[in-house]
Design a protein around this motif. Structure first.
Motif: not given
Length: 460
Positions: A98, A106, A96, A104
């Protein structure tokens, strides 16, 4: 054997040269706004002809200010052989990124399988705690997969991509084969107008003699364009151009394999070289999405290039257009249903009418014109059709239906529904009437001696 003063012993037993090191590591570092952590159980082992590297329950994170990269649930085994060949199996539970404004990224359940040794590989790595990791391959392979999600927002632009994917290049019975699959895919792109694609599932194979695959998409929608919307529902495609029967399972990132099965069957469309596409389309123009000026719909549309002879090359459960003309007091809908075109170029009827598009017409091909909405006051009156004003007829619906349009296009049924309102100026008598689904056999009407042309009506 080494003997200590207390009588205990330690043994050293090797069958060949080896260098091995391993253990469980926890490392953390913080400097100002920067921090990082690394943990896991590791193994390094070098023997004659190979190096083995193992990773178990590993995790890593890196943070700079508000931005964080996190990698967890890492398990892997790698074997490097003399001559530069490699076999590896790696799994990562989560990756991930962030903390970046508007972005974002993932990946979950990521895996990598790799073997370029040119043959089978069966190796076992043993960690310090006694647990093991195995590498098992029967032939060369490169495979990668996982579940991806990407979100991006920049100013007025928004984009989202999500899917579980699988890619593999391997040898099957000595044949180079590429397999690709996508499941639970979706895409959203928005910048004023928006296009959204949802429910994407498909599998494909690429072989030296061609390719094959199938793909389904639940919805495709274009919105936000002034006075225009587009919607595609249940889009489905499949193809095979290898020139032969093809049956193969394609793995997915998670879940059961997708089966490709394209086999020629006597009396059925060709499945050695074909392309098939089906779905439903709805287009709205003008007005508002809830009340457009023009609506064009195709339901259960299908094209199959594998069709031959009398088999259906083209099918349409329903073709419909609705035009909202205020001057006619409401909408006018023109539709055709249960239509097919054979590979020979002839019109034909569908075998059945699964969506009820034909209503009481069953599986016959039909063309229908409907005036106005459910409110009878919106239907065109006599003046709208240059009809004598003293005969206030209101046409509800006109339908032409063919039982066998391909062989007998001149034999069809005319179906009429209409109402007759009060005659202006005739106040002493209240004269009204209606007829619903009056059915007239036009062939019998135009060919006297073949029977009474009126076949009946539902109500009058």
């Amino acid at each position: 054997t080494l003997t200590f003063g207390d009588g205990s012993t330690a043994d050293i037993d090797f069958t060949a040269d080896i260098v091995a090191v391993g253990g469980t590591l926890h490392l953390g570092l913080t400097v100002g706004s920067f921090s990082t952590n690394l943990s896991g159980t590791f193994l390094f082992e070098q023997t004659a002809g190979m190096i083995k590297i193992g990773i178990k329950d590993a995790a890593f994170d890196l943070k700079v200010s508000t931005v964080t990269l996190a990698i967890t649930q890492v398990n892997g085994a790698f074997v490097l052989y003399d001559g530069g060949t490699l076999a590896a199996q790696l799994r990562i539970g989560h990756v991930g990124l962030t903390g970046i404004t508007g972005f974002t990224f993932t990946v979950d359940d990521f895996f990598l399988s790799l073997n370029n040794t040119g043959g089978p590989v069966h190796e076992t790595l043993t960690f310090g705690d006694g647990s093991t990791a195995d590498i098992d391959f029967t032939a060369d392979i490169v495979a990668v997969g996982g579940t991806l999600r990407l979100d991006l927002t920049i100013g007025g632009f928004t984009g989202t991509l999500a899917a579980t994917f699988y890619f593999a290049k391997e040898q099957i019975n000595g044949v180079d084969t590429i397999k690709v699959s996508v499941t639970d895919g979706s895409l959203l792109l928005s910048v004023g107008a928006a296009i959204s694609i949802g429910g994407v599932n498909g599998a494909f194979v690429i072989l030296p003699d061609g390719s094959a695959g199938k793909l389904s998409i639940d919805t495709i929608a274009l919105t936000g364009v002034p006075a225009f919307t587009l919607e595609v529902i249940d889009l489905y495609m499949e193809f095979n151009n290898t020139g032969r029967d093809l049956t193969m399972d394609v793995p997915v990132g998670s879940g059961p394999d997708i089966n490709l099965n394209f086999v020629n069957v006597a009396g059925q469309p060709d499945r050695h070289n074909f392309f098939l596409i089906s779905g439903s389309i709805r287009i709205k123009v003008g007005g508002t999405p809830a009340a457009p000026f023009l609506t064009i719909e195709t339901l259960d549309l299908k094209v199959d290039t594998g069709a031959t002879g009398t088999q259906h090359l083209f099918e349409a459960g329903l073709l419909r257009g609705t035009l909202n003309i205020p001057a006619l007091g409401g909408s006018i809908t023109i539709e055709a249903g249960n239509l097919a075109i054979t590979a020979e170029g002839k019109l034909a009827n569908l075998v059945d009418d699964p969506d009820g598009a034909g209503s009481q017409l069953g599986s016959v091909f039909y063309v229908r014109v409907t005036f106005g909405a459910a409110n009878a006051g919106q239907r065109p009156d006599a003046g709208s059709f240059q009809w004598p004003s003293w005969m206030p007829i209101k046409i509800e619906q006109i339908t032409l239906a063919w039982a066998d349009v391909g062989n007998h296009p001149d034999q069809f049924i005319l179906v009429i529904s209409a109402t007759l309102g009060p005659i202006p100026g005739l106040t002493t008598v209240n004269f009204t009437g209606m007829v619903e689904n009056l059915r007239i056999d036009v062939y019998k009407l135009t060919h006297p001696g073949n029977g009474f042309p009126v076949r009946g009506f539902d109500a009058a």
